[in-house]
Design a protein around this motif. Sequence first.
Motif, short mmCIF file in Angstrom:
data_model
loop_
_atom_site.label_atom_id
_atom_site.label_comp_id
_atom_site.label_asym_id
_atom_site.label_seq_id
_atom_site.Cartn_x
_atom_site.Cartn_y
_atom_site.Cartn_z
N ALA A 222 57.65 -104.19 23.06
CA ALA A 222 56.52 -105.09 23.32
C ALA A 222 55.33 -104.33 23.90
N PRO A 223 54.15 -104.95 23.89
CA PRO A 223 52.96 -104.29 24.45
C PRO A 223 53.12 -103.90 25.92
N THR A 224 53.95 -104.65 26.65
CA THR A 224 54.22 -104.31 28.05
C THR A 224 55.70 -104.00 28.20
N PHE A 225 56.05 -103.16 29.16
CA PHE A 225 57.46 -102.82 29.34
C PHE A 225 58.24 -104.04 29.81
N LYS B 221 54.52 -98.39 36.33
CA LYS B 221 54.17 -98.95 35.02
C LYS B 221 53.90 -97.84 34.02
N ARG B 222 53.17 -96.81 34.46
CA ARG B 222 52.85 -95.70 33.56
C ARG B 222 54.12 -94.97 33.13
N GLU B 223 55.02 -94.74 34.07
CA GLU B 223 56.27 -94.05 33.74
C GLU B 223 57.12 -94.86 32.77
N SER B 224 57.19 -96.18 33.00
CA SER B 224 57.97 -97.05 32.11
C SER B 224 57.38 -97.06 30.71
N GLN C 37 58.94 -87.92 28.15
CA GLN C 37 59.97 -86.89 28.24
C GLN C 37 59.99 -86.26 29.63
N ASP C 38 58.82 -86.09 30.21
CA ASP C 38 58.74 -85.56 31.58
C ASP C 38 59.38 -86.52 32.58
N VAL C 39 59.20 -87.84 32.33
CA VAL C 39 59.81 -88.85 33.21
C VAL C 39 61.33 -88.69 33.19
N PHE C 40 61.87 -88.51 32.01
CA PHE C 40 63.32 -88.35 31.89
C PHE C 40 63.81 -87.17 32.72
N TRP C 41 63.16 -86.04 32.58
CA TRP C 41 63.63 -84.84 33.29
C TRP C 41 63.32 -84.90 34.78
#
Length: 490
Positions: free
Chosen positions: A293-296, A264-267, A129-133
């Motif tokens: 999936a396990p990975t983005f 990667k963390r944000e995705s 949610q923080d990534v979105f904002w």
Amino acid sequence: MPSSATLYVGVDHNALDLKRAPVVHYSTLKKGETLPAGSLIQRWDFVAPVGPSALWPEEQQPWRLVADPEADEVVEILKLGPGVDALEAIKKEATLDGNAKVTAFWNAMSAGPKSESEVVDHPLIREGQDVFWRYSNHMFLALMYFSLVGGFAAPNLAGVLRETGYMTSASKEATYKRLLETTMFVTDVMSDMAPGSRGWKATIRVRMLHAQVRRKIRMGKGKFNEYPESGGLPINQCDLAVVLCAFMVGPTWALQRMGIHLSKRESDAYQAVWRHVGFYLGIDHRLLDRICAPTFAGTEVAFASLLFAVFPRSRPPRPQPSTSTSTYSLLAAIVGREPKPHLKIGFHCEMARLLLGPILADQLALPSGTMLDRLVVHKEIALARMFVEFGKWWRSGWEKERISLTGELVNSLIVTGLGQRRSVFSWREEKDWANALKSSESEAPDVKGSAAFWGEAVRWNVLIAELVLVLLCAAVGLMLTARKLYAFLI
């Protein structure tokens, strides 16, 4: 073949020589044909690898015959009609120990995910949610011009919209209000998804709205009763997966076209939010496991396989005029609206063409704007990028205030556009869509009216003034340093 506009998705750019790897075009695949894992497949301006998370058309078809049995049953039992807050109706029935199936549905929604594959990582969801904002300016552009403009043009989804008149109304005001409601849903789920929260309520209400739409179409009460049987059930599991991915993956693709590459963390965090939303929207956990999936990168592959399949392989005849399409009407509905009322239709078309890519935009018959429109598009993207970069570099308090104010301003714009009310996503007849929300169809907002809005506007202007002042000081400092260096060298 790949061009300068081609976007490679779901691939490791460091491990693969993208320019040399052979690419198979989607249109050349025969029915039932599959490709070995690792192959690259292209449709429009998107190239994706084939991986285990990909769903080939033959795998998608069974999901088109499944809707949302639990929600459909609740709508049938309660006989939910226009103007009814479905969430409150379900809660009332469960509180009174009424129908056992309705009570079980309410208890399941209140308890949240329980299976091992649906374990909720609340800190990761909060990060998402923080990534979105953090990237909200870009995110809103992506959701409007990629997810909605592109996604709602898919034949199956367009068929549902046509039967209900949802976002295809001849009234621009009605279409605009539907867009506001969609924006409200996104901002709610990106603020809080805890049971009982605004996002939680919005998601369940949207799920019940989907069930009411299905019931209406299946009973032969659609606007035209021409929903294609080849599409399966209206708003089926495959449709839900496409829409979820359009909101979960689509924005990250559009962000790349705007020069923003999530870590990667944000995705992973952003995906976690939408996976959680997917549970409450009624997507079968087996399908949810597949598309999340396990990975983005794997999730991108899943979305690419779904997206490539939802549009016909042969390009339909270009409508005449191009302004007659529902896609164009969707864009026309936001012309002259806040927060950018000065932007013309050419800007909106050019922004959509940039984010969708020229080939898909041409298939959707999106007209081109002028050179000036294109320059304004890049100016708006650059300004949005400046806010993001400045927030990373300058004091943390400025960035926190920017993010907080963005949410408050967007909420104020939504509430104002909906007549100082918040929608509860109840079913409304088309004739009522352009009208103000009734008390049974809405709830009071938690904003303090126009005085609060102007207060937010003042705070925003103070933030902008600080940004401009800092950049001016930095520019003057650089000029003085350059001058001293030049004098020293001379």
